[in-house]
Enzyme design. Sequence first.
Site, mmCIF file in Angstrom:
data_model
loop_
_atom_site.group_PDB
_atom_site.id
_atom_site.type_symbol
_atom_site.label_atom_id
_atom_site.label_comp_id
_atom_site.label_asym_id
_atom_site.label_seq_id
_atom_site.Cartn_x
_atom_site.Cartn_y
_atom_site.Cartn_z
ATOM 1 N N ILE A 1 0.893 -1.162 0.000
ATOM 2 C CA ILE A 1 0.000 0.000 0.000
ATOM 3 C C ILE A 1 0.929 1.209 0.000
ATOM 4 O O ILE A 1 1.519 1.541 1.032
ATOM 5 C CB ILE A 1 -0.949 0.010 1.204
ATOM 6 C CG1 ILE A 1 -1.864 -1.218 1.179
ATOM 7 C CG2 ILE A 1 -1.792 1.281 1.207
ATOM 8 C CD1 ILE A 1 -2.863 -1.295 2.325
ATOM 9 N N PRO A 2 1.120 1.875 -1.139
ATOM 10 C CA PRO A 2 2.280 2.761 -1.347
ATOM 11 C C PRO A 2 2.138 4.173 -0.772
ATOM 12 O O PRO A 2 2.075 5.153 -1.514
ATOM 13 C CB PRO A 2 2.397 2.786 -2.869
ATOM 14 C CG PRO A 2 0.975 2.662 -3.338
ATOM 15 C CD PRO A 2 0.318 1.729 -2.364
ATOM 16 N N CYS A 3 2.142 4.274 0.547
ATOM 17 C CA CYS A 3 2.078 5.605 1.156
ATOM 18 C C CYS A 3 3.346 6.414 0.883
ATOM 19 O O CYS A 3 3.352 7.641 1.041
ATOM 20 C CB CYS A 3 1.804 5.504 2.655
ATOM 21 S SG CYS A 3 2.895 4.396 3.554
ATOM 22 N N HIS A 4 4.422 5.740 0.429
ATOM 23 C CA HIS A 4 5.643 6.469 0.095
ATOM 24 C C HIS A 4 5.463 7.351 -1.139
ATOM 25 O O HIS A 4 6.283 8.233 -1.401
ATOM 26 C CB HIS A 4 6.813 5.495 -0.132
ATOM 27 C CG HIS A 4 6.597 4.512 -1.241
ATOM 28 N ND1 HIS A 4 5.885 3.339 -1.072
ATOM 29 C CD2 HIS A 4 6.980 4.528 -2.552
ATOM 30 C CE1 HIS A 4 5.863 2.667 -2.216
ATOM 31 N NE2 HIS A 4 6.511 3.369 -3.135
ATOM 32 N N ARG A 5 4.381 7.149 -1.887
ATOM 33 C CA ARG A 5 4.140 7.944 -3.104
ATOM 34 C C ARG A 5 3.381 9.243 -2.822
ATOM 35 O O ARG A 5 2.998 9.937 -3.765
ATOM 36 C CB ARG A 5 3.378 7.095 -4.131
ATOM 37 C CG ARG A 5 4.196 5.908 -4.636
ATOM 38 C CD ARG A 5 3.424 5.027 -5.598
ATOM 39 N NE ARG A 5 4.162 3.798 -5.861
ATOM 40 C CZ ARG A 5 3.623 2.668 -6.291
ATOM 41 N NH1 ARG A 5 2.312 2.627 -6.525
ATOM 42 N NH2 ARG A 5 4.363 1.593 -6.485
#
Length: 201
Positions: A164-168
């Site tokens: 779940i790409p919260c780094h984006r």
Amino acid sequence: MGAMAGICRTSSLEYKNLTKVFIMRKTLSNLLPQNCVYDEMDSPVGILTIAASEKGLCAILWDHDLSNEPSLQFIHNFKKSVTNKTIINTKQQLGEYFIGARKVFDLPLVINGTPFQNLAWHELLKIPYAKTISYGEQAKKLGDKNKARAVGMANGLNPISIVIPCHRVIGSNGSLTGFGGGLDRKEFLLQLERKNTYLAN
């Protein structure tokens, strides 16, 4: 890790919110089902702890998520498993991601937050590989552009890191702001995705 073009480091004024994210992640164990099993994986961003239930992937945790005794004890109350199919598939897909061979994950996810957190995390899944949006843009997609701070805190509690790409999600000015894995890892992941996209073209 060098600075990425077009993205600046977080300012000193933002460290207060970053510290709050780290404190809140100490309660991540509250988001995990009681019937999980877990295993660990060495990766370019350190040791990742992968937890899964019979329904699917529940968490990918950073090493410092387990740096406090309650969270460490909580995880160690789970059984360690090297045969759980979801964990095996997660390790394989993460390995492919880190070498640039995978841009989309195909894993069953167990998303167990508050209604608002669940909405925020589902919105994260819509962000394409190597793309970024701001917290304000994410809040607007959720129906209220004024909830950027609430979105940031929800993202900080995302237990299924990377997949779940919260780094984006970045600051409105392009800065790298609060990330549960730490800013160096956030920068690494964004650089990795952009590099692999460039090489593919």
